[in-house]
Design an enzyme around this catalytic site. Structure first.
Site, mmCIF file in Angstrom:
data_model
loop_
_atom_site.group_PDB
_atom_site.id
_atom_site.type_symbol
_atom_site.label_atom_id
_atom_site.label_comp_id
_atom_site.label_asym_id
_atom_site.label_seq_id
_atom_site.Cartn_x
_atom_site.Cartn_y
_atom_site.Cartn_z
ATOM 1 N N TYR A 1 0.795 -1.229 0.000
ATOM 2 C CA TYR A 1 0.000 0.000 0.000
ATOM 3 C C TYR A 1 0.826 1.278 0.000
ATOM 4 C CZ TYR A 1 -4.310 -2.534 0.179
ATOM 5 O OH TYR A 1 -5.350 -3.348 -0.142
ATOM 6 N N GLY B 1 -8.880 -4.789 -4.861
ATOM 7 C CA GLY B 1 -8.320 -3.776 -3.968
ATOM 8 C C GLY B 1 -9.119 -3.678 -2.691
ATOM 9 N N SER B 2 -8.541 -3.059 -1.675
ATOM 10 C CA SER B 2 -9.121 -3.067 -0.332
ATOM 11 C C SER B 2 -10.409 -2.270 -0.254
ATOM 12 C CB SER B 2 -8.132 -2.499 0.677
ATOM 13 O OG SER B 2 -8.220 -1.098 0.684
ATOM 14 N N SER B 3 -11.097 -2.446 0.865
ATOM 15 C CA SER B 3 -12.374 -1.789 1.111
ATOM 16 C C SER B 3 -12.250 -0.277 1.039
ATOM 17 C CB SER B 3 -12.873 -2.195 2.494
ATOM 18 O OG SER B 3 -11.899 -1.900 3.468
ATOM 19 N N VAL B 4 -11.055 0.226 1.248
ATOM 20 C CA VAL B 4 -10.843 1.659 1.347
ATOM 21 C C VAL B 4 -10.408 2.262 0.020
ATOM 22 C CG1 VAL B 4 -9.255 3.340 2.322
ATOM 23 C CG2 VAL B 4 -10.327 1.651 3.806
#
Lengths: 400, 134
Positions: free
Chosen positions: A375, B62-65
């Site tokens: 990330y 991709g992530s929840s955010v």
């Protein structure tokens, strides 16, 4: 979808504009996934992110008068007061984190600012219906506790917190919780770090299927299970796994697959783990810092680092990100003092994917977490990924 | 000769525009909000702009955010897609689309996928569950 009288009234605005908007979104979600009805939730967690979309939606719900019926724990943004002491935080970034805090406070959230609520403040029982967002949380809730949650988005979890319900579909239903792919682990799983690599390696061969692991150690630590889930969900949107003889819905192989045959069998070898490790790490060299706690470290992990640095002097700065509760515990146990004496520190309420780390952009660090390295690509931070004790040795040498 | 295919509403709306087809899953966090160009390395659409397109792809990732944040930034700069046509809906993409009021459909007739190609013009009516190649 069939709504109860209370839900219909909520949709008609009787409980305010905020609840109306939240339920409208949930009904639309339920329609897509063919949910027959809504079910009450007893726990929620919102992946607060302090990013633009997060603030926009949270403030929109505040303006609409929304209050959480089931107060959610929340993810970290960054600890403004801490970073103002060690670096410069721009006016814009300061304003943003203040707005985030204010919005969630007004919504009635439980301000834990921690991404591992399942370890200490928001722990469900077996079978409990919940709504968790946060990629390390959903696999832990489903797999380790046998509680039930879909892979919620930050916003859909907030809607669930506001209405106190969620559409009944996906991982809330028995038939969708069965294992699909048998993962035969032929690699040596020696420590918590190997679960990171295992979690990252499996989705490449899996493609959105629920894995059932066999031939892994039968008494994994909480950190090992946290690592496995976080990486499975980062690398491949996998919000549930089974380990035969370890996780509660997999007492036997038959139980894990609900009596059916696996759709596929895959093998993970030592070479697979080494290959994935090579792919995700940046090359070694001179390092400027170490960053741990993605997901947030628990007290055992903090103690592991403190024991390794005790009485030593680090050449580069080291941070451990954790919850305020764990930091408090570490302070009482003397671990914070040990870390600070060596040149390290604990920072609570903080995520690595936040603008407070700007002073490290363009620099190279060490971490034990592939998720951390993944990330921060957008923030131009480089990470050499190693197990914790190798990271500490690198910190003493200033290079790896 | 216009041809109409059935589909299933995920997020409401009626819109027309040019299509762009991706064989890869998509994470909107890896689309540059200033240009609308996909910046993900080795992605089928790397370097191509999704701005004002009706985007056809298999699934979100991709992530929840980050998915929601990527979509939001594109919405703010006006460099986002006009609508989405997907095969495998996931909670994160669906919730984000509904909140951002972006029209989305799934379960499109297989015959559509055999016909459609980049640059085709389509009329998408999510509410009626119809997509028409013009």
């Amino acid at each position: 979808m069939k709504l109860t009288q209370e839900e219909q009234e909520m949709l008609d605005g009787k409980y305010g504009e905020g609840a109306k908007i939240a339920l409208k979104i949930q009904v639309a979600l339920g329609d897509v996934f063919k949910a027959e009805r809504m079910v009450p939730v007893s726990r929620t967690h919102v992946a607060l992110s302090n990013q633009d979309a997060d603030i926009w939606f949270a403030e929109k719900m505040v303006e609409a008068g929304a209050k959480c019926r089931v107060s959610p724990t929340v993810n970290p943004g960054f600890n403004l007061e801490y970073f103002q002491c060690i670096t410069t935080i721009s006016k814009k970034d300061e304003e943003q984190i203040r707005r985030t805090r204010k919005a969630y406070k007004e919504l009635g959230a439980t301000l834990t600012f921690d991404c591992t609520p399942y370890q200490e403040k928001n722990v469900p029982r077996f079978g409990e219906i919940t709504a968790y967002s946060e990629s390390s949380a959903t696999p832990f809730i489903n797999s380790v506790y046998g509680a039930r949650t879909n892979r919620e988005s930050a916003q859909s979890a907030l809607c669930a917190a506001i209405t106190g319900r969620t559409p009944l579909y996906g991982f809330l239903l028995d038939e969708n919780r069965k294992g699909e792919v048998l993962v035969d682990v032929q690699a040596k799983i020696r420590n918590d770090f190997d679960y990171q690599l295992l979690g990252y390696a499996v989705p490449k061969k899996l493609k959105f299927k629920t894995p059932v692991f066999v031939n892994v150690p039968t008494n994994p630590s909480p950190a090992a299970l946290m690592n496995l889930g976080a990486q499975l969900n980062t690398a491949g949107n996998v919000p549930m796994y089974h380990i035969v003889g370890v996780t509660p819905e997999a007492p036997t192989l038959e139980a894990a697959f609900h009596g059916e045959e696996p759709k596929k069998i895959i093998t993970i070898t030592q070479e697979d783990l080494e290959k994935v490790h090579e792919e995700i790490t940046d090359p070694g060299g001179k390092i400027d810092f170490a960053l741990f706690g993605c997901p947030h470290f628990n007290i055992d992990q903090v103690k592991q680092v403190a024991d390794l640095v005790k009485g030593k002097q680090l050449k580069v700065k080291l941070w451990i990100m954790t919850s305020a509760l764990t930091k408090n515990l570490a302070t009482k146990m003397g671990l914070l003092e040990t870390l600070q004496a060596a040149g390290g520190d604990i920072v609570d309420d903080t995520c690595m994917d936040q603008p407070c780390w700007e002073f490290l952009y363009g620099k190279k660090g060490v971490t034990d977490s592939p998720k951390c390295a993944y990330y921060t690509k957008r923030r131009n931070m480089q990470f050499v990924i190693r197990e914790v004790d190798e990271c500490i040795e690198a910190c003493m040498r200033g290079e790896i | 000769m216009a041809e109409t295919f059935s589909c299933h509403k995920v997020s409401e709306g009626v819109i027309e525009g040019e299509v762009l087809v991706s064989t890869d899953d998509l994470c909107f966090y890896l689309v540059d909000p200033e240009t609308g160009k996909v910046i993900e390395k080795n992605h089928a659409l790397e370097g191509q702009s999704v701005a004002d397109k009706i985007l056809i792809f298999p699934s979100g990732k991709g992530s929840s955010v980050v998915q929601a944040d990527g979509m939001y930034q594109l919405k703010m700069t006006g460099k986002g897609p006009k609508a989405l046509i997907i095969r495998y809906p996931d909670t994160v993409l669906v919730a984000s689309s509904i909140i951002m009021e972006l029209p989305v459909v799934d379960k499109v007739d297989e015959a559509f996928y055999e016909k459609i190609k980049n640059g085709d013009h389509v009329l998408l009516d999510a509410d009626k569950g119809q997509v028409t190649i013009q």
